[in-house]
Design a protein around this motif. Structure first.
Motif, PDB file in Angstrom:
ATOM      1  N   ARG A  78       0.830  -1.205   0.000  1.00 28.37           N
ATOM      2  CA  ARG A  78       0.000   0.000   0.000  1.00 28.37           C
ATOM      3  C   ARG A  78       0.867   1.260   0.000  1.00 28.37           C
ATOM      4  O   ARG A  78       0.529   2.256  -0.647  1.00 28.37           O
ATOM      5  CB  ARG A  78      -0.925  -0.003   1.208  1.00 28.37           C
ATOM      6  N   ALA A  79       1.974   1.234   0.724  1.00 31.59           N
ATOM      7  CA  ALA A  79       2.885   2.379   0.765  1.00 31.59           C
ATOM      8  C   ALA A  79       3.492   2.630  -0.613  1.00 31.59           C
ATOM      9  O   ALA A  79       3.578   3.778  -1.062  1.00 31.59           O
ATOM     10  CB  ALA A  79       3.988   2.148   1.798  1.00 31.59           C
ATOM     11  N   ASP A  80       3.902   1.570  -1.297  1.00 28.22           N
ATOM     12  CA  ASP A  80       4.470   1.715  -2.641  1.00 28.22           C
ATOM     13  C   ASP A  80       3.452   2.324  -3.599  1.00 28.22           C
ATOM     14  O   ASP A  80       3.787   3.200  -4.404  1.00 28.22           O
ATOM     15  CB  ASP A  80       4.941   0.368  -3.182  1.00 28.22           C
ATOM     16  N   ALA A  81       2.192   1.876  -3.515  1.00 30.37           N
ATOM     17  CA  ALA A  81       1.147   2.407  -4.397  1.00 30.37           C
ATOM     18  C   ALA A  81       0.887   3.882  -4.102  1.00 30.37           C
ATOM     19  O   ALA A  81       0.753   4.699  -5.029  1.00 30.37           O
ATOM     20  CB  ALA A  81      -0.141   1.604  -4.231  1.00 30.37           C
ATOM     21  N   THR A  82       0.852   4.247  -2.826  1.00 31.70           N
ATOM     22  CA  THR A  82       0.638   5.646  -2.457  1.00 31.70           C
ATOM     23  C   THR A  82       1.805   6.511  -2.901  1.00 31.70           C
ATOM     24  O   THR A  82       1.610   7.612  -3.418  1.00 31.70           O
ATOM     25  CB  THR A  82       0.422   5.772  -0.933  1.00 31.70           C
ATOM     26  N   ALA A  83       3.017   6.016  -2.726  1.00 33.69           N
ATOM     27  CA  ALA A  83       4.202   6.761  -3.147  1.00 33.69           C
ATOM     28  C   ALA A  83       4.175   6.992  -4.657  1.00 33.69           C
ATOM     29  O   ALA A  83       4.464   8.102  -5.131  1.00 33.69           O
ATOM     30  CB  ALA A  83       5.477   6.015  -2.743  1.00 33.69           C
ATOM     31  N   ALA A  84       3.811   5.980  -5.413  1.00 30.84           N
ATOM     32  CA  ALA A  84       3.741   6.116  -6.871  1.00 30.84           C
ATOM     33  C   ALA A  84       2.699   7.161  -7.275  1.00 30.84           C
ATOM     34  O   ALA A  84       2.936   7.977  -8.170  1.00 30.84           O
ATOM     35  CB  ALA A  84       3.431   4.766  -7.514  1.00 30.84           C
ATOM     36  N   GLU A  85       1.554   7.159  -6.596  1.00 29.18           N
ATOM     37  CA  GLU A  85       0.509   8.151  -6.892  1.00 29.18           C
ATOM     38  C   GLU A  85       0.997   9.568  -6.599  1.00 29.18           C
ATOM     39  O   GLU A  85       0.773  10.482  -7.386  1.00 29.18           O
ATOM     40  CB  GLU A  85      -0.740   7.865  -6.055  1.00 29.18           C
ATOM     41  N   GLU A  86       1.656   9.743  -5.456  1.00 34.13           N
ATOM     42  CA  GLU A  86       2.141  11.072  -5.077  1.00 34.13           C
ATOM     43  C   GLU A  86       3.215  11.566  -6.042  1.00 34.13           C
ATOM     44  O   GLU A  86       3.226  12.734  -6.429  1.00 34.13           O
ATOM     45  CB  GLU A  86       2.683  11.060  -3.642  1.00 34.13           C
ATOM     46  N   MET A  87       4.114  10.697  -6.446  1.00 36.94           N
ATOM     47  CA  MET A  87       5.173  11.098  -7.365  1.00 36.94           C
ATOM     48  C   MET A  87       4.591  11.412  -8.742  1.00 36.94           C
ATOM     49  O   MET A  87       5.055  12.318  -9.423  1.00 36.94           O
ATOM     50  CB  MET A  87       6.243  10.006  -7.455  1.00 36.94           C
ATOM     51  N   GLN A  88       3.545  10.695  -9.134  1.00 33.61           N
ATOM     52  CA  GLN A  88       2.902  10.973 -10.411  1.00 33.61           C
ATOM     53  C   GLN A  88       2.268  12.362 -10.396  1.00 33.61           C
ATOM     54  O   GLN A  88       2.329  13.089 -11.384  1.00 33.61           O
ATOM     55  CB  GLN A  88       1.859   9.906 -10.732  1.00 33.61           C
ATOM     56  N   LYS A  89       1.682  12.746  -9.251  1.00 35.98           N
ATOM     57  CA  LYS A  89       1.099  14.086  -9.125  1.00 35.98           C
ATOM     58  C   LYS A  89       2.161  15.155  -9.322  1.00 35.98           C
ATOM     59  O   LYS A  89       1.932  16.153 -10.002  1.00 35.98           O
ATOM     60  CB  LYS A  89       0.445  14.260  -7.752  1.00 35.98           C
ATOM     61  N   VAL A  90       3.332  14.949  -8.722  1.00 40.56           N
ATOM     62  CA  VAL A  90       4.415  15.929  -8.853  1.00 40.56           C
ATOM     63  C   VAL A  90       4.885  15.996 -10.296  1.00 40.56           C
ATOM     64  O   VAL A  90       5.092  17.083 -10.837  1.00 40.56           O
ATOM     65  CB  VAL A  90       5.599  15.561  -7.914  1.00 40.56           C
ATOM     66  N   GLN A  91       5.033  14.849 -10.935  1.00 41.88           N
ATOM     67  CA  GLN A  91       5.474  14.827 -12.328  1.00 41.88           C
ATOM     68  C   GLN A  91       4.485  15.539 -13.235  1.00 41.88           C
ATOM     69  O   GLN A  91       4.875  16.310 -14.114  1.00 41.88           O
ATOM     70  CB  GLN A  91       5.676  13.390 -12.813  1.00 41.88           C
ATOM     71  N   MET A  92       3.199  15.305 -13.005  1.00 40.89           N
ATOM     72  CA  MET A  92       2.181  15.956 -13.821  1.00 40.89           C
ATOM     73  C   MET A  92       2.204  17.463 -13.613  1.00 40.89           C
ATOM     74  O   MET A  92       2.112  18.236 -14.562  1.00 40.89           O
ATOM     75  CB  MET A  92       0.793  15.372 -13.516  1.00 40.89           C
TER      76      MET A  92
END
Length: 111
Positions: free
Chosen positions: A85-99
């Motif tokens: 769950r932590a990995d999935a949340t981290a990926a979502e947060e990093m995607q927001k920053v990239q976008m």
């Protein structure tokens, strides 16, 4: 038309902005708490979205010596659940920053 020096300066500023945003995102990830559970909630592990284990909670009913193997398996399962769950949340947060930074989807940064 901008000079080459102005374009290089603009690129450096953009890189610094992206670096700052990534550092801020990493800090936010460590503040986000995720809970992993196993055994129908008998074992719970809280971890940050960066994978740092914050705490472990084990139901008193599992403390019998004969249940030691089951308890160990449940702790491992809860940790793995929290990490997933932590990995999935981290990926979502990093995607927001990239976008937000205008970085194309799927572009891998070295962080």
């Amino acid at each position: 038309m901008k000079s080459m020096e102005e374009m290089i300066q603009a690129a450096q500023q953009a890189a610094q902005t992206i670096q700052k945003q990534m550092e801020d995102a990493q800090g936010r990830l460590d503040a986000i708490e995720i809970e992993g559970v196993a055994g129908g909630g008998l074992v719970r592990i809280k971890a940050s979205a960066k994978g740092r284990v914050i705490g472990v909670s084990i139901d008193d009913s599992l403390m019998a010596a004969s249940e030691k193997g089951i308890l160990e398996d449940l702790v491992a399962a809860a940790f793995n659940d929290a990490r997933t769950r932590a990995d999935a949340t981290a990926a979502e947060e990093m995607q927001k920053v990239q976008m937000a930074a205008g970085i194309p989807p799927g572009f891998k940064l070295p962080f």
